[in-house]
Design an enzyme around this catalytic site. Structure first.
Site, short mmCIF file in Angstrom:
data_model
loop_
_atom_site.label_atom_id
_atom_site.label_comp_id
_atom_site.label_asym_id
_atom_site.label_seq_id
_atom_site.Cartn_x
_atom_site.Cartn_y
_atom_site.Cartn_z
CG HIS A 60 -1.78 -1.17 1.36
ND1 HIS A 60 -2.68 -1.54 0.39
CD2 HIS A 60 -1.90 -2.10 2.34
CE1 HIS A 60 -3.31 -2.65 0.78
NE2 HIS A 60 -2.84 -3.01 1.95
CG HIS A 222 -6.23 -5.93 0.94
ND1 HIS A 222 -7.16 -5.47 1.83
CD2 HIS A 222 -5.02 -5.59 1.42
CE1 HIS A 222 -6.52 -4.87 2.83
NE2 HIS A 222 -5.24 -4.93 2.61
#
Lengths: 335, 213
Positions: A60, A222
């Protein structure tokens, strides 16, 4: 077919990335001795200050460790790609940043993170470190409004951590830091859209399927499926669809102030983000909501996923003070 | 009556790790449908770490409890994620269930197995029917206990467990997820097997094979 990535070995990707990050930001970041997945600010932890530990899976970037620095988080625990860190590196972060005034754990609301951070909190208690946890739950798409506590924490972490980091840096009490962190979360709303999948370094296969002319509204960071699969629309239509949901919940009134984050999920370029930001400005102007500050770029990515998220952070005097409080992190500076 | 010693448990972890490596991509694909596609990676990583950690022990000087605790810690530290705390808790509870034993008889192994299932359920706070790995583990633990009570040996008891796990995982296709990453999907999780239940079948089948073949 395998996706293309610039990596050496999928299983080494996170550790090699960390080596590169520490090499790039030696003035800001270092790892805890003996715990390479615990990254702490060179100038953050201090006596009498509430320590702020954030963290989560890798993939991320710049979340989470990009927000470690003076005025923001004191430490980040780094997990495998899209996977919570185990309790040990989290505990090492807590020990490293504990200044005797308590340690705040903040992270996105995912089952794995909750279990690992809770185990670390129990272990910290055995070392006489008091830990409290504030989960971020800003993803409007991930549960109905009356189940806000079930929602995921996504790009809005940026504002939520910023407010908490400022409160900690201003040497406020543990109670106040916790209150402000929770309040920042309550005032933050995010929606995402995905156009193409990401792929994990270990498998290098697309982690979901989506047609060439499709988009997924409400996609998780995700690659978790969202709330609707639709034909790809124009930037204005997409932005409107996302803003309608955000504004429907935030219910601003004329004269309100917000901060805006238009975030890339990894491979969507700035051109497209600014086109979306233009529409955000138009829409907020139309309803008489002013923009106190805007950020456009990569803040919470999902590897090479194409797509974007929009976050609005509704400000009052207190949250504005926290937002404007200076910070100096490896990948983010303000004030 | 079977007697399971520490060396046999070392071999069990090797067998589970091999099974997980073979199953990795199928589990990632299952997870990709309803979650984030990394479940197979986490399970392979966790059991590989457990295999390596227990292989490094001196089996002559290690009791089953120490071995299982070593496996738990190495699994957790290698993985994190959701499967880390869940399987680490399972293995630690299993370790506690056979504390003081140097070898395990049929009833000990079934007690260990049931403690593992209970550990997963406690840590994940999941109930059967919520489309999680507990939908494979809980019926498996129950079946193993019932088979043993009805006079079956270890092979028969673990065979019953493996069958129940398989049926339990199959049943998750008809469930709507309310826990974990898939829970935000609601009705869209229908029709897909839960990846955690699918990997539980692989773990349980490899455990059965390693301890009874």
């Amino acid at each position: 077919m395998q996706t293309k990535k610039i990596i050496n070995d999928g299983n080494r990707a996170v550790d090699e990335m960390l080596e590169g990050i520490l090499a790039a930001h030696p003035r800001h970041l270092k790892s805890v001795d003996g715990s390479p997945r615990s990254i702490i600010a060179r100038d953050g932890p201090r006596q009498g200050k509430v320590g702020l530990v954030i963290g989560g899976g890798s993939g991320h970037e710049p979340s989470f460790l990009g927000f470690v620095g003076k005025g923001l988080a004191d430490a980040a625990a780094i997990g495998n790609v899209f996977a919570s860190p185990p309790p040990d590196p989290i505990l090492e972060c807590a020990k490293a940043v504990s200044g005797g005034a308590g340690v705040l754990f903040m992270y996105g609301n995912y089952a794995g993170d909750v279990m690992n951070f809770d185990m670390a909190a129990e272990m910290a208690a055995m070392d006489d470190i008091e830990v409290r946890t504030v989960l971020s739950t800003d993803d409007v798409a991930s549960a109905p409004r009356d189940q806000r506590q079930k929602r995921r924490g996504v790009a809005g972490n940026f504002f939520i951590f910023k407010a908490a980091g400022a409160a900690c840096d201003r040497m406020l009490s543990f109670d106040e830091c916790e209150r402000i962190a929770g309040k920042a979360n309550d005032h933050t709303f995010t929606m995402g859209v995905a156009l193409s999948p990401c792929s994990l370094p270990q498998t290098r296969r697309p982690n979901f399927e989506i047609g060439p002319d499709e988009m997924e509204i409400g996609m998780g960071i995700h690659g978790e499926p969202g709330i609707a699969r639709e034909k790809l629309k124009t930037a204005d239509e997409i932005t409107d669809e996302m803003l309608d949901r955000i504004l429907g919940e935030m219910a601003p009134t004329r004269g309100d102030k917000v901060a805006v984050l238009v975030n890339s999920l990894g491979s969507t370029p700035l051109m497209e983000l600014y086109i979306m930001n233009r529409r955000v400005k138009q829409r907020l102007d139309d309803i008489g909501v002013s923009i106190h500050a805007s950020w456009v770029g990569n803040y919470c990515t999902s590897l090479e996923m194409a797509g974007a998220s929009i976050t609005l952070h509704q400000l009052d005097g207190e949250l504005q003070t926290m937002l404007d409080h200076p910070c100096d992190c490896a990948m983010f500076r303000a004030g | 009556m079977t007697t399971i010693d520490t060396a046999r448990l070392v071999a069990m972890f090797a067998r589970i790790a091999t099974a997980m490596s073979a199953d990795r991509d199928r589990l990632c694909a299952l997870d990709g449908v309803i979650g984030d596609a990394d479940h197979g990676i986490a399970m392979e990583l966790g059991f590989s770490a457990a295999r390596d950690a227990v292989a490094a022990l001196d089996v002559g000087a290690t009791d089953p409890t120490t071995l299982l605790n070593t496996a738990a810690k190495s699994f957790l530290n290698a993985v994190g994620a959701s499967s880390g705390p869940l399987y680490a808790t399972a293995l630690m509870r299993g370790a506690a269930a056979v504390k003081g034993k140097t070898t395990l008889d049929d009833a000990d192994v079934v007690a260990l197995f049931q403690a593992m299932a209970k550990g997963i359920q406690d840590r994940g706070k999941a109930e059967p029917g919520e489309k999680t790995m507990i939908d494979a583990w809980a019926p498996a633990a129950q079946a193993a206990g019932e088979a043993l009570a009805s006079g079956k040996d270890l092979a028969g008891s673990l065979e019953a467990a493996a069958q129940a796990a398989k049926a339990g995982a199959e049943a998750t296709k008809a469930m709507v997820a309310t826990k974990g990453r898939a829970s935000r999907l609601g009705e869209r999780s229908l029709g897909h097997m839960d990846p955690g239940a699918a990997s539980a079948v692989t773990v349980i089948e490899a455990l059965r094979a390693a301890l009874t073949d």
